[in-house]
Scaffold this active site. Structure first.
Site, mmCIF file in Angstrom:
data_model
loop_
_atom_site.group_PDB
_atom_site.id
_atom_site.type_symbol
_atom_site.label_atom_id
_atom_site.label_comp_id
_atom_site.label_asym_id
_atom_site.label_seq_id
_atom_site.Cartn_x
_atom_site.Cartn_y
_atom_site.Cartn_z
ATOM 1 N N ARG A 122 44.018 45.542 45.939
ATOM 2 C CA ARG A 122 44.662 44.927 47.102
ATOM 3 C C ARG A 122 46.172 44.884 46.898
ATOM 4 N NH1 ARG A 122 42.878 39.607 49.410
ATOM 5 N NH2 ARG A 122 43.250 38.777 47.341
ATOM 6 N N LYS A 187 36.542 39.233 35.632
ATOM 7 C CA LYS A 187 36.363 40.216 36.703
ATOM 8 C C LYS A 187 35.544 41.426 36.257
ATOM 9 C CE LYS A 187 39.122 42.576 40.194
ATOM 10 N NZ LYS A 187 40.094 42.250 41.241
ATOM 11 N N ARG A 322 42.376 30.788 42.902
ATOM 12 C CA ARG A 322 42.274 30.571 41.453
ATOM 13 C C ARG A 322 41.614 29.225 41.190
ATOM 14 N NH1 ARG A 322 43.344 35.040 41.644
ATOM 15 N NH2 ARG A 322 45.184 36.203 41.020
#
Ligand code: ATP
Ligand code: BTN
Length: 325
Positions: A122, A187, A322
């Site tokens: 992104r 991730k 977050r």
């Protein structure tokens, strides 16, 4: 030209056996020094090739390349398989499908690649895309209701990838709004949705998935945040072809359901996998930080953020979430 030579060399080396520079040069009608340059380029792409004087070049271990016939063999039902292209070297699977809009794509068409030279995350970030060990998958999906349906796409995609991983490996992942897949708090995969069109007219989306399967050590050094891959959490060898088949299958199933019913029936599924549900979070919008509690998502796919006792929907775009524990 260089691309065709490198693709040929990869095929020659894939079994993990020694191939001499002479043999490579003969097959491709180029010099041994040219071969040596191409091998260097392949090493930079993430292939672990070494050479032994008198024997030639060898991959440290055989690679199981992506193959259309194996993907089709692993297809989970008797329904028609969408059009699937498997590329060896590409700039970006998303960019490839975008270049084919609007007339050279069919609903559900897939582009897969072994390596991306310009993999995108992104906001122009780079997606590190070493050769032959991960999944880079893009699917074209027409949004008949227009771009207003786009917000839910990354959530539907995350649910499809999660289901595919579970079916193939028995591993349960977590989802982070709006576009990330986490495993044990780090991730594992990212989703990038590219859009073209108008709010109320049939529009085009390209759904991109980057999933770490077996991260090579060299590539890992280039990633500037914590990451993980599926192979590190599984004792069985992950078969990328059957995982690709399952992801594509689940994507089509869920996108068709989304088209017919919207997100409503998938919200519970999202909430049970949301890594921040009912937890303190920070929402980053450029320089601005908003603290609150994550209360899941609404029917449009917006994040529900509780701030000072009030729940506000946060629509996607230039925002990042977050934890704030
Ligand atoms: P957010 O979406 O919340 O901003 P993010 O920091 O993960 O999260 P993204 O744009 O979603 O940002 O993902 C791109 C980032 O992912 C890159 O800046 C890089 O830090 C990281 N990244 C790049 N390649 C990989 C990879 N193969 N695996 C894991 N992470 C990667
Ligand atoms: C992110 O986390 O920011 C999204 C990463 C998306 C990466 C995938 S890999 C396949 C497709 N092609 C790209 O260039 N990007 C997506």
């Amino acid at each position: 030209m260089a691309k065709a030579v490198r693709e040929h060399l990869i095929k020659m080396l894939a079994k993990g056996e020694f191939v001499s520079g002479q043999e490579m040069g003969n097959q491709l009608a180029i010099s041994r020094s040219a071969i040596s340059k191409h091998i260097k380029a392949l090493i930079e792409m993430g292939l672990d090739i070494y050479s032994v004087t008198g024997k030639g070049y060898k991959l440290s271990q055989p690679i199981n390349l992506l193959a259309l016939d194996q993907i089709i063999n692993a297809w989970p039902d008797n329904e028609t398989v969408p059009e699937i292209e498997v590329h060896s070297l590409i700039d970006s699977t998303n960019s490839y499908l975008l270049r084919r809009l609007p007339n050279q794509v069919s609903q559900g068409q897939v582009c897969l690649a072994e390596f991306q030279s310009a993999g995108r995350g992104r906001r122009g970030r780079q997606w590190i895309s070493p050769f032959g060990s991960q999944i880079y998958l893009s699917m074209y999906w027409q949004l008949s209701q227009g771009l207003s349906a786009a917000m839910g796409l990354s959530l539907v995609t995350a649910l499809a990838v999660s289901e595919a991983i579970y079916v193939n490996t028995n591993i349960r992942v977590q989802l982070k709004w709006p576009n990330d897949i986490y495993l044990q708090g780090v991730k594992l995969a990212g989703i990038l949705i590219d859009l073209e069109g108008q709010p109320l007219e049939p529009s085009h989306s390209v759904i991109g998935i980057g999933l770490n399967v077996n991260m090579p050590a060299q590539a890992a050094k280039q990633i500037d945040q914590k990451w993980t891959d599926i192979q590190s959490h599984s004792e069985q060898k992950i078969d990328r072809n059957s995982l690709c088949a399952q992801i594509i299958y689940q994507l089509v199933v869920k996108l068709e359901r989304y088209q017919a019913e919207g997100l409503t029936t998938m919200i519970d599924e999202w909430n049970t996998q949301d890594c921040y549900l009912n937890k303190r979070v920070k929402l980053l919008t450029g320089e601005r930080v908003t603290k609150g509690i994550c209360r899941g998502v609404n029917n449009q796919g917006a994040l529900l953020l509780e701030v000072d006792g009030q729940i506000k929907p946060i629509y996607g775009g230039e925002v990042s979430l977050r934890g704030d524990e």
